[in-house]
Motif scaffolding. Sequence first.
Motif, PDB file in Angstrom:
ATOM      1  N   TYR A 191     -61.655 -37.497  28.843  1.00 27.84           N
ATOM      2  CA  TYR A 191     -60.203 -37.443  29.331  1.00 27.84           C
ATOM      3  C   TYR A 191     -59.774 -37.012  30.971  1.00 27.84           C
ATOM      4  O   TYR A 191     -59.035 -38.037  31.030  1.00 27.84           O
ATOM      5  CB  TYR A 191     -59.844 -36.993  27.968  1.00 27.84           C
ATOM      6  CG  TYR A 191     -58.469 -37.370  28.484  1.00 27.84           C
ATOM      7  CD1 TYR A 191     -57.705 -38.795  27.623  1.00 27.84           C
ATOM      8  CD2 TYR A 191     -57.479 -36.253  29.254  1.00 27.84           C
ATOM      9  CE1 TYR A 191     -56.006 -38.854  27.512  1.00 27.84           C
ATOM     10  CE2 TYR A 191     -55.652 -36.634  28.966  1.00 27.84           C
ATOM     11  CZ  TYR A 191     -55.323 -37.292  28.215  1.00 27.84           C
ATOM     12  OH  TYR A 191     -54.552 -38.092  28.504  1.00 27.84           O
ATOM     13  N   GLU A 192     -59.975 -35.938  30.918  1.00 27.50           N
ATOM     14  CA  GLU A 192     -59.762 -35.378  32.175  1.00 27.50           C
ATOM     15  C   GLU A 192     -59.794 -36.151  33.406  1.00 27.50           C
ATOM     16  O   GLU A 192     -59.258 -36.272  34.257  1.00 27.50           O
ATOM     17  CB  GLU A 192     -59.748 -34.073  32.293  1.00 27.50           C
ATOM     18  CG  GLU A 192     -59.294 -32.985  31.552  1.00 27.50           C
ATOM     19  CD  GLU A 192     -57.556 -33.246  32.137  1.00 27.50           C
ATOM     20  OE1 GLU A 192     -57.074 -32.438  32.680  1.00 27.50           O
ATOM     21  OE2 GLU A 192     -56.778 -32.726  30.700  1.00 27.50           O
TER      22      GLU A 192
ATOM     23  N   GLU B 256     -59.011 -42.529  20.177  1.00 30.93           N
ATOM     24  CA  GLU B 256     -58.710 -41.262  19.818  1.00 30.93           C
ATOM     25  C   GLU B 256     -58.771 -41.448  17.884  1.00 30.93           C
ATOM     26  O   GLU B 256     -57.991 -43.026  18.367  1.00 30.93           O
ATOM     27  CB  GLU B 256     -57.355 -41.084  20.157  1.00 30.93           C
ATOM     28  CG  GLU B 256     -56.699 -39.757  19.665  1.00 30.93           C
ATOM     29  CD  GLU B 256     -55.029 -39.155  20.122  1.00 30.93           C
ATOM     30  OE1 GLU B 256     -55.329 -38.271  19.038  1.00 30.93           O
ATOM     31  OE2 GLU B 256     -55.375 -39.595  20.898  1.00 30.93           O
TER      32      GLU B 256
ATOM     33  N   ILE C 294     -62.452 -29.814  37.210  1.00 30.57           N
ATOM     34  CA  ILE C 294     -61.877 -29.390  35.310  1.00 30.57           C
ATOM     35  C   ILE C 294     -62.873 -28.275  35.201  1.00 30.57           C
ATOM     36  O   ILE C 294     -62.996 -27.467  34.396  1.00 30.57           O
ATOM     37  CB  ILE C 294     -62.857 -31.040  34.786  1.00 30.57           C
ATOM     38  CG1 ILE C 294     -61.546 -31.963  35.505  1.00 30.57           C
ATOM     39  CG2 ILE C 294     -63.147 -31.359  33.574  1.00 30.57           C
ATOM     40  CD1 ILE C 294     -62.431 -33.479  35.170  1.00 30.57           C
TER      41      ILE C 294
ATOM     42  N   ALA D  17     -65.292 -31.372  21.202  1.00 30.38           N
ATOM     43  CA  ALA D  17     -64.657 -31.174  21.923  1.00 30.38           C
ATOM     44  C   ALA D  17     -64.366 -30.832  23.724  1.00 30.38           C
ATOM     45  O   ALA D  17     -63.453 -31.867  24.512  1.00 30.38           O
ATOM     46  CB  ALA D  17     -63.371 -29.748  21.579  1.00 30.38           C
ATOM     47  N   GLU D  18     -65.306 -30.362  24.532  1.00 29.52           N
ATOM     48  CA  GLU D  18     -65.259 -29.973  25.363  1.00 29.52           C
ATOM     49  C   GLU D  18     -65.854 -31.692  25.819  1.00 29.52           C
ATOM     50  O   GLU D  18     -65.309 -31.926  27.649  1.00 29.52           O
ATOM     51  CB  GLU D  18     -66.078 -29.357  26.229  1.00 29.52           C
ATOM     52  CG  GLU D  18     -66.413 -27.122  25.566  1.00 29.52           C
ATOM     53  CD  GLU D  18     -67.477 -26.652  26.237  1.00 29.52           C
ATOM     54  OE1 GLU D  18     -66.937 -25.991  26.842  1.00 29.52           O
ATOM     55  OE2 GLU D  18     -68.248 -26.969  24.980  1.00 29.52           O
TER      56      GLU D  18
ATOM     57  N   HIS E 187     -65.251 -34.224  25.095  1.00 29.91           N
ATOM     58  CA  HIS E 187     -63.858 -35.234  25.010  1.00 29.91           C
ATOM     59  C   HIS E 187     -63.169 -34.669  25.761  1.00 29.91           C
ATOM     60  O   HIS E 187     -62.198 -35.431  26.924  1.00 29.91           O
ATOM     61  CB  HIS E 187     -63.377 -35.201  23.820  1.00 29.91           C
ATOM     62  CG  HIS E 187     -62.150 -35.439  23.511  1.00 29.91           C
ATOM     63  ND1 HIS E 187     -62.229 -37.198  23.576  1.00 29.91           N
ATOM     64  CD2 HIS E 187     -60.718 -36.006  23.675  1.00 29.91           C
ATOM     65  CE1 HIS E 187     -61.131 -38.505  23.192  1.00 29.91           C
ATOM     66  NE2 HIS E 187     -60.988 -36.790  23.654  1.00 29.91           N
ATOM     67  N   TYR E 188     -62.931 -33.691  26.777  1.00 30.31           N
ATOM     68  CA  TYR E 188     -61.768 -33.208  27.555  1.00 30.31           C
ATOM     69  C   TYR E 188     -62.027 -33.648  28.900  1.00 30.31           C
ATOM     70  O   TYR E 188     -61.499 -33.982  29.195  1.00 30.31           O
ATOM     71  CB  TYR E 188     -61.481 -31.460  27.970  1.00 30.31           C
ATOM     72  CG  TYR E 188     -60.578 -30.825  28.516  1.00 30.31           C
ATOM     73  CD1 TYR E 188     -59.425 -30.748  28.302  1.00 30.31           C
ATOM     74  CD2 TYR E 188     -61.565 -30.208  29.600  1.00 30.31           C
ATOM     75  CE1 TYR E 188     -58.725 -30.850  28.989  1.00 30.31           C
ATOM     76  CE2 TYR E 188     -60.460 -29.925  30.797  1.00 30.31           C
ATOM     77  CZ  TYR E 188     -59.033 -29.653  30.561  1.00 30.31           C
ATOM     78  OH  TYR E 188     -58.154 -28.993  31.182  1.00 30.31           O
TER      79      TYR E 188
ATOM     80  N   MET F 112     -62.497 -25.451  33.220  1.00 29.13           N
ATOM     81  CA  MET F 112     -63.442 -24.807  32.288  1.00 29.13           C
ATOM     82  C   MET F 112     -64.085 -23.768  32.685  1.00 29.13           C
ATOM     83  O   MET F 112     -65.488 -23.328  31.169  1.00 29.13           O
ATOM     84  CB  MET F 112     -64.005 -25.879  31.660  1.00 29.13           C
ATOM     85  CG  MET F 112     -62.964 -27.511  31.276  1.00 29.13           C
ATOM     86  SD  MET F 112     -63.961 -28.674  30.929  1.00 29.13           S
ATOM     87  CE  MET F 112     -65.416 -28.748  29.053  1.00 29.13           C
TER      88      MET F 112
END
Length: 239
Positions: free
Chosen positions: A12-13, A228, A24, A5-6, A8-9, A28
Amino acid sequence: MLAVAEIHYIRYEANQKGCSYSDIAKRMNRDPRTVKKYAEMEDFNPSKVKQTRKAKVMDPVKPILDQWIKEDLTKKKKYRRTAKRMYEILKEEYGFTGSDRSVRLYVSKRKQELLEQSESAALPLESKPATAQVDFGEAPFLYQGKYVDFPYLVVSFPYSNAAYVQVMPAQNQECFLEGLKRIFHYIGGVPRVIRFDNLTPAVKTILPNGERELTETFQRFVLHYGFECEFCNPASGNE
């Protein structure tokens, strides 16, 4: 390695929204070098094989059996696998050590459950651009004058009513991912959102809360191509 999940974040960002690595990292609470590493990473293969706890003999094969049963419910009766044939495939190809009786009992029970669930009313779907859905099954094809069962992968786009089919030599994870890759390259792009059935090459297990635990190889594939995932509800052929 960071959690999926991290990663992917971060990707994406950084890669889609254009945020800076330092921004970012600040959000985080991570080192900017770590953010840069995962934003630019191309190879998501694990550095070592993780040790997994030993499960009950039927637990690892239940998702496989569920998928076969759901696929067979859409086929003509003569093309369906019998419980005996499922047991033989599990034993030969998956190293299954359980009994024939265990498989027969599970298949009988799940068939009844899935048939009851499939009687629910169908709901209309709203199709959106750049959204695809994937099916991976088996069907008879005319080959050298005879009908032969071959696995096939189809990526369809409901919004435009277009579809692309790739016939594969086997119905396993390697062929599943290779088929997707070939279709992506053929159409010259990757859909933003792809909807899957709960295919065993992609879904390791369905958790009690409805979320999916994906196979590690499929997770790396998703991160590499940047799409996605959405998944159908179990045994919901009407979706």
